[in-house]
Design a protein around this motif. Structure first.
Motif, PDB file in Angstrom:
ATOM      1  N   MET A 107      -7.619 -10.544   1.077  1.00  0.00           N
ATOM      2  CA  MET A 107      -7.023  -9.288   0.607  1.00  0.00           C
ATOM      3  C   MET A 107      -7.895  -8.093   1.007  1.00  0.00           C
ATOM      4  N   MET A 108      -9.211  -8.223   0.782  1.00  0.00           N
ATOM      5  CA  MET A 108     -10.150  -7.153   1.135  1.00  0.00           C
ATOM      6  C   MET A 108     -10.208  -6.980   2.647  1.00  0.00           C
ATOM      7  N   GLU A 109     -10.253  -8.101   3.357  1.00  0.00           N
ATOM      8  CA  GLU A 109     -10.377  -8.042   4.817  1.00  0.00           C
ATOM      9  C   GLU A 109      -9.180  -7.334   5.430  1.00  0.00           C
ATOM     10  N   THR A 110      -7.990  -7.682   4.942  1.00  0.00           N
ATOM     11  CA  THR A 110      -6.770  -7.045   5.452  1.00  0.00           C
ATOM     12  C   THR A 110      -6.846  -5.535   5.248  1.00  0.00           C
ATOM     13  N   TYR A 111      -7.235  -5.147   4.046  1.00  0.00           N
ATOM     14  CA  TYR A 111      -7.297  -3.711   3.754  1.00  0.00           C
ATOM     15  C   TYR A 111      -8.350  -3.022   4.633  1.00  0.00           C
ATOM     16  N   LEU A 112      -9.551  -3.564   4.663  1.00  0.00           N
ATOM     17  CA  LEU A 112     -10.646  -2.901   5.378  1.00  0.00           C
ATOM     18  C   LEU A 112     -10.419  -2.871   6.888  1.00  0.00           C
ATOM     19  N   ARG A 141      -6.332  -0.764   7.418  1.00  0.00           N
ATOM     20  CA  ARG A 141      -5.955   0.512   6.807  1.00  0.00           C
ATOM     21  C   ARG A 141      -6.488   1.662   7.647  1.00  0.00           C
ATOM     22  N   GLU A 142      -5.636   2.262   8.443  1.00  0.00           N
ATOM     23  CA  GLU A 142      -6.066   3.314   9.369  1.00  0.00           C
ATOM     24  C   GLU A 142      -6.509   4.582   8.651  1.00  0.00           C
ATOM     25  N   SER A 143      -5.990   4.802   7.436  1.00  0.00           N
ATOM     26  CA  SER A 143      -6.337   6.033   6.717  1.00  0.00           C
ATOM     27  C   SER A 143      -7.657   5.907   5.943  1.00  0.00           C
ATOM     28  N   GLU A 201     -17.639  -1.601  11.224  1.00  0.00           N
ATOM     29  CA  GLU A 201     -17.887  -0.190  11.549  1.00  0.00           C
ATOM     30  C   GLU A 201     -17.187   0.763  10.577  1.00  0.00           C
ATOM     31  N   VAL A 202     -17.229   0.399   9.293  1.00  0.00           N
ATOM     32  CA  VAL A 202     -16.685   1.265   8.241  1.00  0.00           C
ATOM     33  C   VAL A 202     -17.832   2.121   7.697  1.00  0.00           C
ATOM     34  N   PRO A 203     -17.720   3.443   7.757  1.00  0.00           N
ATOM     35  CA  PRO A 203     -18.775   4.295   7.183  1.00  0.00           C
ATOM     36  C   PRO A 203     -18.975   3.955   5.701  1.00  0.00           C
ATOM     37  N   TYR A 224       0.841  -1.194   0.000  1.00  0.00           N
ATOM     38  CA  TYR A 224       0.000   0.000   0.000  1.00  0.00           C
ATOM     39  C   TYR A 224       0.881   1.252   0.000  1.00  0.00           C
ATOM     40  N   PRO A 225       0.392   2.342  -0.592  1.00  0.00           N
ATOM     41  CA  PRO A 225       1.143   3.602  -0.506  1.00  0.00           C
ATOM     42  C   PRO A 225       1.312   4.023   0.955  1.00  0.00           C
ATOM     43  N   VAL A 226       2.450   4.652   1.256  1.00  0.00           N
ATOM     44  CA  VAL A 226       2.699   5.109   2.631  1.00  0.00           C
ATOM     45  C   VAL A 226       2.438   6.609   2.704  1.00  0.00           C
ATOM     46  N   GLY A 227       2.368   7.104   3.923  1.00  0.00           N
ATOM     47  CA  GLY A 227       2.200   8.551   4.100  1.00  0.00           C
ATOM     48  C   GLY A 227       0.956   8.942   4.868  1.00  0.00           C
ATOM     49  N   GLY A 228      -0.006   8.014   4.977  1.00  0.00           N
ATOM     50  CA  GLY A 228      -1.165   8.269   5.826  1.00  0.00           C
ATOM     51  C   GLY A 228      -2.215   9.214   5.280  1.00  0.00           C
ATOM     52  N   LEU A 229      -2.194   9.499   3.960  1.00  0.00           N
ATOM     53  CA  LEU A 229      -3.235  10.362   3.393  1.00  0.00           C
ATOM     54  C   LEU A 229      -4.590   9.657   3.480  1.00  0.00           C
ATOM     55  N   PRO A 230      -5.684  10.405   3.658  1.00  0.00           N
ATOM     56  CA  PRO A 230      -7.000   9.768   3.763  1.00  0.00           C
ATOM     57  C   PRO A 230      -7.381   9.021   2.477  1.00  0.00           C
TER      58      PRO A 230
END
Length: 197
Positions: free
Chosen positions: A96-101, A104-106, A135-137, A19-25
């Motif tokens: 793959m989806m579960e890991t991301y969702l 992924r803090e951003s 609890e993902v909007p 994943y890209p780094v840097g913490g952008l939303p």
């Protein structure tokens, strides 16, 4: 309204460390294969061929990250529910989806994209329930509204709202990559989600 000054494809990822780094939303998009995600991305970002639209559903098999204005990412998640994709590939998508969702803090929100012409599938319903559990909007977007007469929209949107347990039909955003219906409203929703208002 968000002004898209710059939009570019940045990376495709399968694993967390890609994943890209840097913490952008980030705002992610989930939906069945052939629901029109790529067309929505291109229309929303005002770019003709940024996201590849294919005649073969199930083409997106990675998480695709698009940088917007160097300020946030739009993330195209792999389409789900396309039977002709090999079972082994389908089996990889879940983790793959579960890991991301989950990790992924951003991640700020997920757009769940459905086709207004069809009642939500079992996979659509499972995805909605799963996003709630995590609890993902979530914002539900009904695409391809140009294929249905405007007078028929309420009927179709009510079917979607009921199936996905959306409390108010007005919370579903009608969208058409062909006619541009919903583009302004989607920009406004993104502004709110990203705190740009």
């Amino acid at each position: 309204m968000i002004v898209i000054r710059k939009a570019e494809y940045v990376a495709s990822a399968v694993k967390h460390d890609q994943y890209p780094v840097g913490g952008l939303p980030e705002i992610a998009m989930a939906g069945r294969s052939n629901v029109g995600k790529s067309s929505l991305i291109n229309k929303f970002l005002g770019r003709r061929n940024l996201a590849r639209t294919g005649n073969t559903p199930g083409k997106t098999q990675t998480l695709n990250f698009y940088s917007v204005n160097d300020a946030w990412f739009l993330v195209d998640l792999p389409g789900y529910g396309y039977a002709k994709v090999a079972k082994t590939v389908n089996a990889q998508w879940g983790p793959m989806m579960e890991t991301y969702l989950k990790k992924r803090e951003s991640l700020r929100a997920v757009l769940q994209i459905v086709d207004i012409r069809h009642a939500p599938s079992i996979e659509d319903i499972e995805m909605q329930q799963w996003l709630r559990t995590m609890e993902v909007p979530t914002l539900v977007v009904a695409t391809k509204v140009d294929k249905v007469s405007r007078g028929q929209w309420p009927k179709h949107l009510n079917v979607i709202a009921k199936a996905l347990d959306v409390p108010d039909v007005s919370l579903i955003l009608p969208f058409s990559a062909e006619s541009g219906v919903g583009v302004k409203e989607l920009h406004e929703a993104f502004e709110e989600i990203l705190g740009l208002v």
